[in-house]
Design an enzyme around this catalytic site. Structure first.
Site: not given
Lengths: 557, 160
Positions: B78, B80
């Protein structure tokens, strides 16, 4: 030498297509200038030096700079080179004038598309890189501008088809002259190749960015993008090949070895350029390994015309070197015109294309690709191919064309020569460094200078990136100085002294050649190319289209 | 000139035969490798609705499960980062990875291995690997995913 000043009107009154060509060429080089300014910043980043905070009010992030670098250099500059060279060359060879209204329509479409896309790019509203993968969602103006820009190339396709048809009607039964044939095949290939991008942007991305549809299937978008995204590199490369086949041997002082083999090489590009896109999606889920392998085989086939080209051009250069008095096994190399910047541009570009092509075999090898997918190896690869071979050939073409089109003699020859050597050295150093870093796993398109210390194992190569970035900055400055000093001077030669644009003579011509006759059945081969595409893409596309899984867009920059 | 021309044609034929033979060898080697050493090649793990990734999907609880003598890992990539933040497995044991994204495209490059799939929202990626060396492996995101892309790392710990 008699030099006098004339108004532009007089210069172009007999040759309005020269003005179109000059404007297209210069628009392309303006894009290259702007895009190239971000090049050294990329090199610094991959040397662990972050210069972006210094640019803060103007450029918001590394990724915005990278988007500008990629879009301007790889999409805008390259397409405009094709639209300048491969419309003008066939017109010049056939002594026919292209439809000037449509020629200017294509120029204005390209220009307006560029301006429309530039606004969100500068405004940091479309920092999606030049691959603009959904679900990252840019401003609609970016997609609309890009679409108009790309569609301007369809006008160029029509211009060259129209030239060819007019010539064929006046010369029934004759084999198409070489330059026109090569240009025509290039544009037909691009028509087939561009369909993926056009569908992706027009059917999905524009409605999505305007809020008319809720989501886009990212796998479909990738597939359509890479359907165009691989052959687009041949769309960039073939104008450079036309320069190498039809101008270089003459500049070198010799002849092209074989006209029919040049045709055959281009025909193979028409057949094998497009049905190979899955080699950019080896790592993707949702496409079966069987189809990826099929595309691998076709990708290997597309190396064949480049292997042929390597032989034909090397033999042609040897022919030239010997015609200039070179003796012995390698003595012909020394006698080639190394003082001529146009010769240097194409030849040094071609030399760089050899390691670049060897790396291409690695990229195309399905299992090996896992090692280098999305690493800086790929960046190193296309900087040898596009940023060296294609770009240096375009620069070489400019050294010939700008004086020819404007009747302004080339100024700053020493700078031009130095620019070619420095560009060649800088790009090869950088290509070497980026390949190694990629092999060691450094990711591409990453602002690694903000996490300095994460890639300590590659420090020597990082240093090499910085050095090459500086060399390339100087090379670019020298090149643009020579280009603009030539184009912006206000002295012109009288008409009788117009610098010529003469295409190369050939050792073995098309007359009586079976290959030349077979390859001249352009409609037939176009159909074969289309069938190959249906075979390679038909079923996978049907599968993806019948199980669409749209994903909403986000902005994460 | 005529003789010279014949010589060039002979060399050219030789060069093309060499080139085609080289390509044939490459294709055979590639086919062999894909069939016999292709476990890290990313395969479709099925479609998945993005909105369910964090709620009701098999990925909602990112984890490493021991199934018989093997591991199965469900991983979210995802913006980050990665979940689980640390993937813990044993040396010499086969790990089947299922990876997907709840937002945009990501990479999942495991340094020092051939694991390097594209993570595409809406699709689950499936691949297999046996780590034959104990230690800590870093996962690097190598697909641009937004402003935090360069800071997106994960970790696999392989124990003896």
């Amino acid at each position: 030498m008699a030099v006098k000043t004339l108004s532009s009107l007089d210069v172009y009154s007999g040759h309005p297509e020269r003005k179109y060509t000059l404007y297209t060429l210069m628009l392309g080089f303006a894009a290259l200038l702007l895009g190239t300014l971000f090049g050294p910043l990329q090199a610094l980043n991959y040397g662990g030096v972050d210069a972006y905070p210094l640019l803060k009010p103007l450029v918001q992030s590394y990724y915005q700079g990278l988007t500008l670098h990629g879009v301007l250099n790889a999409i805008v500059f390259t397409q405009l080179m094709a639209q300048a060279l491969l419309v003008y060359f066939p017109a010049h060879e056939l002594k026919l004038r292209p439809n000037m209204t449509l020629a200017w329509v294509s120029w204005w479409m390209a220009f307006m598309g560029l301006v429309t896309a530039a606004i969100p790019l500068w405004g940091n509203a479309a920092t999606v890189l030049y691959t603009f993968y959904p679900p990252l969602k840019g401003h609609w103006a970016f997609y609309v501008g890009a679409a108009v820009f790309v569609l301007s190339s369809w006008v160029s396709i029509y211009l060259v088809l129209d030239l060819w048809r007019r010539w064929k009607r006046a010369n029934p039964g004759k084999i198409t002259p070489l330059v026109t044939y090569l240009s025509l095949v290039h544009w037909l290939m691009w028509f087939l190749a561009s369909l993926g991008l056009v569908v992706e942007v027009a059917v999905f991305l524009i409605p999505w960015s305007l809020g008319l549809i809720q989501g886009v299937d990212p796998l479909l978008a990738r597939t359509l993008f890479w359907y165009t995204g691989h052959p687009i590199v041949y769309f960039w490369l073939l104008p450079a090949y036309v320069v190498a086949y039809t101008l270089l041997p003459r500049i070198a002082g010799g002849k092209l070895i074989s006209d029919p083999l040049a045709r055959l090489a281009f025909l193979l590009f028409l057949l094998f350029s497009v049905p190979v896109g899955f080699h950019h999606q080896f790592a993707d889920p949702g496409i079966s390994p069987g189809w990826k392998f099929f595309h691998t085989v076709l990708t290997m086939m597309v190396a064949v015309p480049s292997l042929m080209t390597a032989f034909t051009l090397a033999a042609s250069l040897e022919n030239a070197g010997r015609a200039r008095g070179g003796r012995g096994l390698l003595g012909w190399i020394r006698t080639l015109p190394w003082h001529n910047p146009a010769f240097l541009g194409v030849t040094l570009g071609l030399i760089s294309f050899i390691p670049g092509g060897a790396g291409g075999f690695v990229n195309a090898s399905f299992p090996l690709n896992q090692v280098i997918h999305n690493t800086t190896w790929i960046v190193g690869h296309f900087h040898l191919q596009v940023a060296t071979m294609v770009t240096m050939s375009a620069m070489a073409a400019a050294f010939i064309l700008v004086p020819h089109l404007t009747r302004k003699p080339l100024l700053g020859v020493g700078y031009a020569r130095a620019a070619m050597w420095l560009w060649f050295i800088g790009m090869n150093l950088m290509g070497f460094a980026l390949h190694w870093m990629g092999y060691l796993g450094v990711p591409r398109r990453a602002h690694i200078s903000e996490v300095a210390g994460q890639y300590q194992g590659t420090l020597p190569f990082m240093a090499l990136n910085i050095i090459s970035g500086v060399i390339l900055f100087v090379a670019a400055a020298f090149f643009f100085y020579a280009l603009f000093a030539t184009a912006l001077q206000n002295q012109r030669l009288p008409e009788a002294q117009t610098p010529e644009l003469v295409f190369t003579q050939v050792v073995s011509g098309p007359e009586g050649s079976r290959i030349a006759q077979l390859t001249d059945r352009v409609g037939f081969w176009f159909a074969v190319a289309a069938i190959l595409i249906v075979l390679a893409y038909g079923l996978p596309l049907v599968q993806i289209f019948t199980s669409l899984n749209p994903v909403p867009g986000v902005r994460l920059w | 000139m005529q003789d010279n021309h014949k010589v060039i044609e002979a060399y050219e034929r030789g060069w093309l035969v060499f080139g085609l033979a080289m390509i044939l060898v490459f294709i055979v080697l590639i086919g062999y490798t894909v069939l016999n050493r292709g476990e890290t090649i990313s395969r479709g793990g099925g479609q998945i609705e993005v909105a369910t990734v964090r709620t009701t999907s098999p990925f909602a609880n990112p984890r490493v499960e021991q199934v018989g003598d093997e591991y199965v890992a469900y991983v979210q990539a995802f913006a980050f980062g990665y979940l689980p933040a640390e993937i813990r497995v044993k040396r010499g044991v086969k790990v089947t990875f299922y990876i997907t994204s709840p937002d945009v495209q990501h990479g999942f490059y495991v340094e020092g291995t051939n694991i390097n799939p594209q993570i595409i929202p809406g699709q689950a990626t499936k691949l297999e690997h046996v780590f034959d060396r104990a230690g800590t492996y870093r996962i690097v995101c190598n697909e641009y995913c937004g402003i935090g892309h360069a800071q997106m790392f994960g970790k696999i710990v392989v124990e003896e």
